[in-house]
Design a protein around this motif. Structure first.
Motif, mmCIF file in Angstrom:
data_model
loop_
_atom_site.group_PDB
_atom_site.id
_atom_site.type_symbol
_atom_site.label_atom_id
_atom_site.label_comp_id
_atom_site.label_asym_id
_atom_site.label_seq_id
_atom_site.Cartn_x
_atom_site.Cartn_y
_atom_site.Cartn_z
ATOM 1 N N VAL A 11 0.823 -1.405 0.126
ATOM 2 C CA VAL A 11 -0.034 0.063 -0.145
ATOM 3 C C VAL A 11 0.791 1.306 0.084
ATOM 4 N N ASN A 12 1.662 1.128 0.651
ATOM 5 C CA ASN A 12 2.490 2.436 1.004
ATOM 6 C C ASN A 12 3.957 2.254 1.711
ATOM 7 N N LYS A 13 5.060 2.913 1.420
ATOM 8 C CA LYS A 13 6.352 2.535 2.038
ATOM 9 C C LYS A 13 6.927 3.818 2.688
ATOM 10 N N PHE A 14 7.310 3.714 3.866
ATOM 11 C CA PHE A 14 7.774 5.114 4.449
ATOM 12 C C PHE A 14 9.057 4.765 5.446
ATOM 13 N N SER A 15 10.250 5.143 5.268
ATOM 14 C CA SER A 15 11.056 5.137 6.314
ATOM 15 C C SER A 15 11.366 3.999 6.974
ATOM 16 N N GLY A 16 11.344 2.991 6.108
ATOM 17 C CA GLY A 16 11.629 1.484 6.930
ATOM 18 C C GLY A 16 10.289 1.000 7.201
ATOM 19 N N TRP A 17 9.173 1.778 7.164
ATOM 20 C CA TRP A 17 7.924 0.972 7.354
ATOM 21 C C TRP A 17 7.317 0.766 6.121
ATOM 22 N N VAL A 18 6.646 -0.643 5.949
ATOM 23 C CA VAL A 18 5.875 -0.971 4.624
ATOM 24 C C VAL A 18 4.368 -1.409 5.082
ATOM 25 N N MET A 19 3.423 -0.877 4.626
ATOM 26 C CA MET A 19 2.347 -1.227 4.933
ATOM 27 C C MET A 19 1.834 -2.137 3.551
ATOM 28 N N TRP A 20 1.072 -3.283 4.067
ATOM 29 C CA TRP A 20 0.661 -4.300 3.270
ATOM 30 C C TRP A 20 -0.856 -4.773 3.579
ATOM 31 N N ARG A 21 -1.521 -5.061 2.375
ATOM 32 C CA ARG A 21 -2.757 -5.651 2.494
ATOM 33 C C ARG A 21 -3.189 -6.828 1.620
ATOM 34 N N LYS A 22 -4.253 -7.552 2.037
ATOM 35 C CA LYS A 22 -4.325 -8.918 1.498
ATOM 36 C C LYS A 22 -5.990 -9.139 1.762
ATOM 37 N N SER A 23 -6.736 -9.358 0.575
ATOM 38 C CA SER A 23 -8.187 -9.730 0.778
ATOM 39 C C SER A 23 -8.206 -11.059 1.269
ATOM 40 N N TYR A 24 -9.392 -11.200 2.036
ATOM 41 C CA TYR A 24 -9.492 -12.705 2.248
ATOM 42 C C TYR A 24 -10.941 -13.117 2.415
ATOM 43 N N ASP A 25 -11.431 -14.319 2.529
ATOM 44 C CA ASP A 25 -12.760 -14.697 2.835
ATOM 45 C C ASP A 25 -12.979 -15.118 4.454
ATOM 46 N N ALA A 26 -14.169 -15.517 4.716
ATOM 47 C CA ALA A 26 -14.501 -15.498 5.972
ATOM 48 C C ALA A 26 -13.695 -16.548 6.920
ATOM 49 N N GLU A 27 -13.074 -17.235 6.378
ATOM 50 C CA GLU A 27 -12.415 -18.397 7.367
ATOM 51 C C GLU A 27 -10.968 -18.261 7.467
ATOM 52 N N SER A 28 -10.267 -17.468 6.589
ATOM 53 C CA SER A 28 -8.826 -17.258 6.916
ATOM 54 C C SER A 28 -8.105 -15.909 6.845
ATOM 55 N N ARG A 29 -8.310 -15.310 7.872
ATOM 56 C CA ARG A 29 -7.830 -13.924 8.190
ATOM 57 C C ARG A 29 -6.190 -13.978 8.110
ATOM 58 N N PRO A 30 -5.490 -13.465 7.226
ATOM 59 C CA PRO A 30 -4.163 -13.656 6.991
ATOM 60 C C PRO A 30 -3.331 -12.778 7.920
ATOM 61 N N SER A 31 -1.811 -13.029 8.084
ATOM 62 C CA SER A 31 -1.170 -12.285 8.833
ATOM 63 C C SER A 31 0.170 -12.364 8.530
ATOM 64 N N LEU A 32 1.140 -11.298 8.786
ATOM 65 C CA LEU A 32 2.609 -11.323 8.137
ATOM 66 C C LEU A 32 3.094 -12.105 9.107
ATOM 67 N N TYR A 33 2.966 -11.913 10.437
ATOM 68 C CA TYR A 33 3.682 -12.551 11.488
ATOM 69 C C TYR A 33 2.600 -13.811 12.200
ATOM 70 N N THR A 34 3.074 -15.129 12.076
ATOM 71 C CA THR A 34 2.168 -15.842 12.598
ATOM 72 C C THR A 34 2.986 -16.708 13.701
ATOM 73 N N ASP A 35 4.078 -16.170 14.191
ATOM 74 C CA ASP A 35 4.584 -16.821 15.491
ATOM 75 C C ASP A 35 5.274 -15.652 16.428
ATOM 76 N N ASN A 36 5.124 -15.760 17.550
ATOM 77 C CA ASN A 36 5.627 -14.599 18.511
ATOM 78 C C ASN A 36 6.800 -14.457 18.512
ATOM 79 N N GLU A 37 7.827 -15.251 18.043
ATOM 80 C CA GLU A 37 9.179 -15.096 18.054
ATOM 81 C C GLU A 37 9.537 -14.148 16.851
ATOM 82 N N SER A 38 9.144 -14.384 15.879
ATOM 83 C CA SER A 38 9.552 -13.471 14.678
ATOM 84 C C SER A 38 8.635 -12.174 14.769
#
Lengths: 182, 100
Positions: free
Chosen positions: A79-106
């Motif tokens: 969506v946008n990039k600024f000073s080390g920050w990057v904003m991403w988006r992804k469309s999804y359907d009811a059952e599978s809300r996605p995430s960039l980070y799927t474990d706490n360690e990362s």
């Protein structure tokens, strides 16, 4: 009916969840992010049919081809990039809300990258701050700090306090996340 | 086995374990996400942020190696150190299961 809307929504490193949730809710109401400016705090929305889109903010100091190809392969749109920050988006359907980070360690590691930059910013203030404070006090210049200089000084101290606050909140966030690891 | 690496990776997170497992055959980042999703029956869908961070970390620690670049994507494979540390984790998991 208005087709475009502009909102000022300040957000910070330690509560990325807040801005992510806000943008997702807006899109569910039919407002899609068109552009961001002013340190990614001024958001321009465009009227669209309501949809489910997950918004995620990432911090990455030196994104390479590998980074962008990987995210795009996984269906994320930048969506946008600024000073080390990057904003991403992804469309999804009811059952599978996605995430960039799927474990706490990362996620802890991502936060550590932000903490490092904030830490350096704070550290850089120390020598300059010391020298100036010493200068003002030993030369009895306190009384000679005039109006505009006072304002500048005030703004500077405020900026440093904000960085210090962000630094502390990020460390606390990581402390909580680390507790959930082994 | 390097003590520092042991302390860092054992016990292993599911993500780390499945990444190393996947990379017994060479793959690029998205290939790992797909493969892990497949073999876990869609239970574990690793996010790209997690993959990128973990692959960078593992490459730095010598657990995996980037063989080459294809279409601007790095192709990774597990290295000897990675295989060794995977063995340690398997032994640990075996002990847990065997004691059931």
């Amino acid at each position: 009916m208005k087709e475009v809307k502009r909102v000022f929504k300040p957000w910070s490193a330690w509560n990325t969840i807040k801005i992510e949730k806000y943008l997702e809710e807006m899109e569910m109401k039919g407002w899609r992010v068109k552009d961001l400016s002013f340190c990614q705090m001024l958001i321009e929305f465009r009227k669209v049919p309501p949809g489910k889109t997950r918004y995620c903010v990432d911090y990455i100091n030196k994104p390479d081809d590998e980074y962008f190809m990987l995210f795009q392969d996984d269906g994320w749109e930048m969506v946008n990039k600024f000073s080390g920050w990057v904003m991403w988006r992804k469309s999804y359907d009811a059952e599978s809300r996605p995430s960039l980070y799927t474990d706490n360690e990362s996620l802890v590691e991502r936060n550590a990258r932000v903490i490092k930059i904030l830490g350096f910013a704070l550290l850089a203030q120390v020598p300059a701050g010391f020298i100036n404070a010493n200068n003002v006090l030993t030369n009895n210049l306190l009384g000679r700090i005039t109006g505009p200089l006072k304002l500048l000084l005030f703004t500077y101290i405020l900026a440093v306090l904000i960085i210090l606050y962000a630094f502390t909140r990020m460390i606390l966030w990581n402390k909580i996340l680390k507790k959930s690891l082994y | 086995m390097n003590d520092r690496l042991m302390n860092k990776y054992i016990p292993m997170t599911e993500t780390a374990y499945y990444i190393l497992l996947s990379l017994r055959e060479e793959k690029h980042g998205y290939g790992i996400i797909q493969h892990v999703g497949l073999i876990t029956g869609k239970r574990l869908i690793i996010g790209p942020g997690t993959i990128y961070g973990t692959l960078s970390k593992m490459e730095k620690d010598g657990l995996i190696v980037a063989l080459r670049e294809e279409n601007r994507r790095k192709v990774y494979k597990i290295a000897e150190t990675g295989k060794a540390i995977l063995e340690v984790e398997i032994d640990r998991l075996r002990e847990l299961v065997d004691n059931y």
